[in-house]
Design a protein around this motif. Structure first.
Motif, PDB file in Angstrom:
ATOM      1  N   GLY A  27       0.808  -1.260  -0.346  1.00 40.30           N
ATOM      2  CA  GLY A  27       0.058   0.216  -0.144  1.00 40.30           C
ATOM      3  C   GLY A  27       1.058   1.395   0.068  1.00 40.30           C
ATOM      4  N   TYR A  28       1.928   1.069   0.801  1.00 42.70           N
ATOM      5  CA  TYR A  28       2.484   2.073   0.701  1.00 42.70           C
ATOM      6  C   TYR A  28       3.602   2.781  -0.495  1.00 42.70           C
ATOM      7  N   THR A  29       3.524   1.430  -1.188  1.00 41.41           N
ATOM      8  CA  THR A  29       4.374   1.873  -2.645  1.00 41.41           C
ATOM      9  C   THR A  29       3.916   2.533  -3.614  1.00 41.41           C
ATOM     10  N   TRP A  30       2.648   1.860  -3.233  1.00 45.97           N
ATOM     11  CA  TRP A  30       1.651   2.290  -4.167  1.00 45.97           C
ATOM     12  C   TRP A  30       1.135   4.088  -4.290  1.00 45.97           C
ATOM     13  N   GLN A  31       0.947   4.229  -2.807  1.00 43.69           N
ATOM     14  CA  GLN A  31       1.187   5.667  -3.082  1.00 43.69           C
ATOM     15  C   GLN A  31       2.573   6.598  -3.029  1.00 43.69           C
ATOM     16  N   PHE A  32       3.184   6.393  -2.650  1.00 41.21           N
ATOM     17  CA  PHE A  32       4.486   6.593  -3.033  1.00 41.21           C
ATOM     18  C   PHE A  32       4.246   7.045  -4.640  1.00 41.21           C
ATOM     19  N   ILE A  33       4.378   6.294  -5.671  1.00 41.63           N
ATOM     20  CA  ILE A  33       3.668   6.491  -6.888  1.00 41.63           C
ATOM     21  C   ILE A  33       2.705   7.276  -7.000  1.00 41.63           C
ATOM     22  N   ASN A  34       1.611   7.147  -6.596  1.00 37.08           N
ATOM     23  CA  ASN A  34       0.544   8.367  -6.434  1.00 37.08           C
ATOM     24  C   ASN A  34       0.960   9.222  -5.778  1.00 37.08           C
ATOM     25  N   CYS A  35       1.944   9.464  -5.710  1.00 38.85           N
ATOM     26  CA  CYS A  35       2.404  11.507  -5.258  1.00 38.85           C
ATOM     27  C   CYS A  35       3.194  11.615  -6.334  1.00 38.85           C
ATOM     28  N   PHE A  36       4.017  11.012  -6.765  1.00 41.30           N
ATOM     29  CA  PHE A  36       4.887  11.380  -8.574  1.00 41.30           C
ATOM     30  C   PHE A  36       3.535  11.688  -9.223  1.00 41.30           C
ATOM     31  N   LEU A  37       2.809  10.786  -9.619  1.00 41.34           N
ATOM     32  CA  LEU A  37       1.854  11.136 -10.877  1.00 41.34           C
ATOM     33  C   LEU A  37       0.777  12.169 -10.176  1.00 41.34           C
ATOM     34  N   THR A  38       0.229  12.244  -9.396  1.00 40.39           N
ATOM     35  CA  THR A  38      -0.471  13.030  -9.268  1.00 40.39           C
ATOM     36  C   THR A  38       0.528  14.556  -8.932  1.00 40.39           C
ATOM     37  N   ALA A  39       1.452  14.842  -8.330  1.00 39.94           N
ATOM     38  CA  ALA A  39       2.039  15.971  -8.759  1.00 39.94           C
ATOM     39  C   ALA A  39       2.651  16.212  -9.989  1.00 39.94           C
ATOM     40  N   SER A  40       2.758  15.247 -11.040  1.00 41.08           N
ATOM     41  CA  SER A  40       3.003  15.104 -11.960  1.00 41.08           C
ATOM     42  C   SER A  40       2.160  15.371 -13.397  1.00 41.08           C
ATOM     43  N   TYR A  41       0.641  15.606 -12.814  1.00 42.70           N
ATOM     44  CA  TYR A  41      -0.642  15.639 -13.301  1.00 42.70           C
ATOM     45  C   TYR A  41      -1.205  17.230 -13.029  1.00 42.70           C
ATOM     46  N   SER A  42      -0.579  17.970 -11.968  1.00 49.25           N
ATOM     47  CA  SER A  42      -0.804  19.202 -11.536  1.00 49.25           C
ATOM     48  C   SER A  42      -0.395  19.996 -12.504  1.00 49.25           C
ATOM     49  N   LEU A  43       1.024  19.485 -12.430  1.00 44.16           N
ATOM     50  CA  LEU A  43       2.503  20.453 -13.098  1.00 44.16           C
ATOM     51  C   LEU A  43       2.313  20.475 -14.457  1.00 44.16           C
ATOM     52  N   THR A  44       1.907  19.044 -15.481  1.00 43.95           N
ATOM     53  CA  THR A  44       1.548  18.900 -16.346  1.00 43.95           C
ATOM     54  C   THR A  44       0.147  19.164 -17.357  1.00 43.95           C
ATOM     55  N   LEU A  45      -0.938  19.909 -16.508  1.00 45.40           N
ATOM     56  CA  LEU A  45      -2.358  19.831 -16.880  1.00 45.40           C
ATOM     57  C   LEU A  45      -2.823  21.756 -16.956  1.00 45.40           C
ATOM     58  N   ARG A  46      -1.623  22.492 -16.405  1.00 45.45           N
ATOM     59  CA  ARG A  46      -1.811  23.878 -16.915  1.00 45.45           C
ATOM     60  C   ARG A  46      -1.050  24.028 -18.191  1.00 45.45           C
ATOM     61  N   ARG A  47       0.324  23.396 -18.626  1.00 51.75           N
ATOM     62  CA  ARG A  47       1.374  23.319 -19.540  1.00 51.75           C
ATOM     63  C   ARG A  47       0.017  22.864 -20.876  1.00 51.75           C
ATOM     64  N   VAL A  48      -0.582  21.621 -20.770  1.00 54.10           N
ATOM     65  CA  VAL A  48      -1.727  21.478 -21.675  1.00 54.10           C
ATOM     66  C   VAL A  48      -3.042  21.967 -22.080  1.00 54.10           C
ATOM     67  N   MET A  49      -3.241  22.672 -20.913  1.00 58.86           N
ATOM     68  CA  MET A  49      -4.434  23.293 -21.118  1.00 58.86           C
ATOM     69  C   MET A  49      -4.059  24.540 -22.150  1.00 58.86           C
ATOM     70  N   ASP A  50      -3.140  24.947 -21.633  1.00 59.99           N
ATOM     71  CA  ASP A  50      -2.732  26.330 -22.817  1.00 59.99           C
ATOM     72  C   ASP A  50      -2.541  25.707 -24.383  1.00 59.99           C
ATOM     73  N   THR A  51      -1.714  24.172 -24.199  1.00 58.25           N
ATOM     74  CA  THR A  51      -1.465  24.409 -25.486  1.00 58.25           C
ATOM     75  C   THR A  51      -3.034  23.335 -26.199  1.00 58.25           C
ATOM     76  N   ALA A  52      -4.070  22.954 -25.907  1.00 60.74           N
ATOM     77  CA  ALA A  52      -5.057  22.439 -25.976  1.00 60.74           C
ATOM     78  C   ALA A  52      -5.824  23.644 -26.416  1.00 60.74           C
ATOM     79  N   LYS A  53      -6.372  24.188 -25.771  1.00 63.56           N
ATOM     80  CA  LYS A  53      -7.040  25.950 -26.530  1.00 63.56           C
ATOM     81  C   LYS A  53      -6.164  26.246 -27.963  1.00 63.56           C
ATOM     82  N   GLN A  54      -5.453  25.937 -28.085  1.00 64.35           N
ATOM     83  CA  GLN A  54      -4.557  26.325 -29.417  1.00 64.35           C
ATOM     84  C   GLN A  54      -4.972  25.401 -30.471  1.00 64.35           C
ATOM     85  N   VAL A  55      -6.016  24.300 -30.320  1.00 68.94           N
ATOM     86  CA  VAL A  55      -5.569  23.055 -31.310  1.00 68.94           C
ATOM     87  C   VAL A  55      -8.078  23.279 -31.090  1.00 68.94           C
TER      88      VAL A  55
END
Length: 335
Positions: free
Chosen positions: A183-211
């Motif tokens: 459970g702890y292993t899955w949670q640490f992976i989840n922390c990394f993915l959640t951080a990646s999601y919040s960091l990536t989403l803002r940039r992707v939202m701006d790019t997606a608007k252009q298409v």
């Protein structure tokens, strides 16, 4: 003549002052509106996030449902059905899908699916209170990510709070009476993915608007994109993790109350998808994470009380120490 001229100048000066006052008032109202919108989106995100975690924990642990990916798949399917129905009846509008838009959005969608799946797996093995403390790791990764990706600098008080979060997570794990390495292993992976999601989403939202055809991409369009694209990937993962055999044998799928709770979790999944994007759109990645930290205080208490989690004084102290570190982090970021 001079008096008339003087009066005219006075009137012009007064009019100029009035115009400046109006401009100041207009700016103040605009700032107040932005703050109110950010506050409202933050509260909505907190409520939906709390409810979602508690309902998922209920499904996975109280019902002992051993198909977390299938749960995620059903939740996203419910979200797609609801958004499609609202769009069909003209309540909301969503952008039509194009291959260009799908290609832009697909990377963040893969992270989104990974985030949901790992969250399901960790909740299966870890109590809600410890999940909330371990999720502080997301703040650490997000802060480091912002520093390297966006050249954003954080002061010493922020790093001190992040250090306390790390200490609380370690001490919480050591004193956890129901410690489970998987459970702890899955949670640490989840922390990394959640951080990646919040960091990536803002940039992707701006790019997606252009298409898009309209040049815009509202929250419902993003929710529709995320949940629709997650369905084929989720279906693939159901077969990869061999959940099909379990689904054909479990008696839970014959219980109407179980389907009711599952559908409720699907509705909450839609709400949290919408509110998280709305909140992130109004603020930033670190603010998104720090509000999640503050949100953990009532969630931890509710998790311990609702699910009657066995805990020691040391573990309870570690949990609340971690929550206190989250509050310090929030205060440091607001300076």
């Amino acid at each position: 003549m001079k008096t008339h001229s003087s009066n005219k100048e006075d009137i012009d000066v007064e009019n100029g002052s009035l115009d400046k006052d109006r401009e100041k008032t207009g700016r103040s109202k605009k700032i107040l509106t932005l703050h109110n919108t950010a506050l409202l989106s933050g509260l909505a995100y907190c409520l939906s996030s709390c409810s979602m975690i508690l309902v998922n924990k209920c499904v996975l642990s109280s019902y002992n449902f051993n198909a977390g990916i299938s749960l995620m798949l059903y939740q996203n399917f419910v979200a797609v059905v609801i958004v499609s129905a609202l769009n069909f009846f003209g309540v909301i509008t969503t952008e039509p899908f194009t291959w260009r838009l799908i290609k832009v959005w697909l990377p963040v969608n893969i992270i989104f699916v990974g985030m949901l799946v790992t969250s399901m797996f960790s909740l299966k093995y870890i109590n809600v209170a410890m999940v909330t403390v371990l999720k502080n790791g997301t703040n650490v990764i997000t802060a480091v990510g912002e520093m390297y990706l966006f050249n954003k600098r954080h002061d010493n008080s922020v790093w001190a709070a992040l250090f306390l979060m790390i200490i609380s997570a370690i001490s919480g794990g050591i004193t956890d009476l129901s410690f489970h390495a998987v459970g702890y292993t899955w949670q640490f992976i989840n922390c990394f993915l959640t951080a990646s999601y919040s960091l990536t989403l803002r940039r992707v939202m701006d790019t997606a608007k252009q298409v898009t055809k309209s040049g815009e991409l509202n929250e419902f369009s993003m929710v529709m994109l995320n949940n629709t694209l997650s369905l084929p990937l989720g279906l693939l993962l159901v077969f990869v993790f061999n959940e099909v055999d379990y689904l054909t044998q479990t008696p839970l799928l014959r219980l109407p109350t179980f389907w009711l709770v599952m559908t409720l979790s699907g509705f909450l999944g839609l709400v949290i998808s919408f509110t998280s994007m709305w909140f992130l759109h109004q603020t930033g990645a670190t603010t998104y994470s720090l509000v999640g930290s503050l949100n953990k205080i009532p969630l931890s208490v509710a998790g311990i009380l609702v699910f009657k989690v066995p805990t020691s004084l040391e573990n309870a102290a570690s949990i609340f120490f971690g929550l206190f570190a989250g509050v310090l982090f929030a205060r440091a970021k607001m300076r």
